[in-house]
Design a protein around this motif. Structure first.
Motif, PDB file in Angstrom:
ATOM      1  N   VAL A 151       0.872  -1.173   0.000  1.00 24.38           N
ATOM      2  CA  VAL A 151       0.000   0.000   0.000  1.00 24.38           C
ATOM      3  C   VAL A 151       0.906   1.220   0.000  1.00 24.38           C
ATOM      4  O   VAL A 151       1.472   1.597   1.025  1.00 24.38           O
ATOM      5  N   ALA A 157       0.463   5.777   0.629  1.00 27.68           N
ATOM      6  CA  ALA A 157      -0.686   5.680   1.539  1.00 27.68           C
ATOM      7  C   ALA A 157      -0.888   7.029   2.221  1.00 27.68           C
ATOM      8  O   ALA A 157      -0.013   7.489   2.953  1.00 27.68           O
ATOM      9  N   ILE A 183      -4.388   5.418   5.666  1.00 29.66           N
ATOM     10  CA  ILE A 183      -3.795   4.823   6.875  1.00 29.66           C
ATOM     11  C   ILE A 183      -4.813   4.785   8.010  1.00 29.66           C
ATOM     12  O   ILE A 183      -4.995   3.752   8.668  1.00 29.66           O
ATOM     13  N   TRP A 215      -7.769   2.334   7.341  1.00 30.47           N
ATOM     14  CA  TRP A 215      -7.303   0.956   7.456  1.00 30.47           C
ATOM     15  C   TRP A 215      -7.177   0.563   8.925  1.00 30.47           C
ATOM     16  O   TRP A 215      -7.702  -0.473   9.356  1.00 30.47           O
ATOM     17  N   THR A 261       3.297  -1.115   4.016  1.00 35.65           N
ATOM     18  CA  THR A 261       2.759   0.182   3.635  1.00 35.65           C
ATOM     19  C   THR A 261       3.832   1.238   3.817  1.00 35.65           C
ATOM     20  O   THR A 261       4.674   1.147   4.708  1.00 35.65           O
TER      21      THR A 261
END
Length: 175
Positions: free
Chosen positions: A81, A84, A89, A92, A117
């Motif tokens: 990811v 991001a 962030i 998620w 990420t």
């Protein structure tokens, strides 16, 4: 070399414009790549979607499939990811899955899919108290977070620095 499946998920931050080059670099490292974008990132790259689908050999996705439709992608061996954003962030980490890419990575935690990420936020966004909590939460569930020294280091608002894509691809390769 046998290809492994990498889901590359990008948010609407300037480095998403480099995604075609990143796909090529990931493929050169032995990955078969599928590209997912947040809705805004998809809008930013709208003129390139056909070319990105040609590069990946699959549909670029930014929305959930309809119930009953078959999966358009093979299962992931890993997920990256990057870039991001603060929003991605936080969504998620909090499990707010109204966006396709966030839904896939939130579920990926439970499926045990290895994930990396690398945020892309400016120094002002990085001061938001939820951001640090979200990074800690993602780390606690096993997501490799490339933030700070050795990953992405925030810049001042409006300042531009090269995004360390090679660091992200190296991290995915070491999963």
């Amino acid at each position: 070399m046998t290809s492994r499946m990498l889901y590359l998920f990008g948010s609407a931050a300037p480095p998403v414009h480099d995604v075609a080059q990143v796909i090529g670099e990931a493929q050169a490292r032995g990955w078969d790549v599928r590209l997912g974008l947040t809705p805004t990132a998809a809008r930013w790259l709208d003129a390139q979607i056909s070319e990105l689908e040609r590069l990946t050999g699959g549909p670029v996705r930014s929305e959930y499939k309809l119930p009953g439709q078959p999966d358009a992608w093979p299962p992931a061996d890993a997920i990256l990811v990057a870039p991001a954003t603060l929003n991605t962030i936080n969504e998620w980490a909090l499990g707010l899955t109204s966006k396709f890419v966030v839904g896939v990575v939130a579920e990926g935690i439970g499926k045990g899919i290895p994930m990396v990420t690398m945020p892309c936020v400016n120094a002002a966004y990085a001061q938001h108290p939820q951001f640090a909590r979200s990074l800690d939460e993602l780390r606690a569930v096993g997501v490799r977070v490339l933030y700070g020294e050795g990953g992405f280091v925030p810049n001042a608002p409006g300042e531009k620095h090269p995004y360390p894509w090679a660091v992200a691809l190296d991290a995915v390769g070491s999963l």
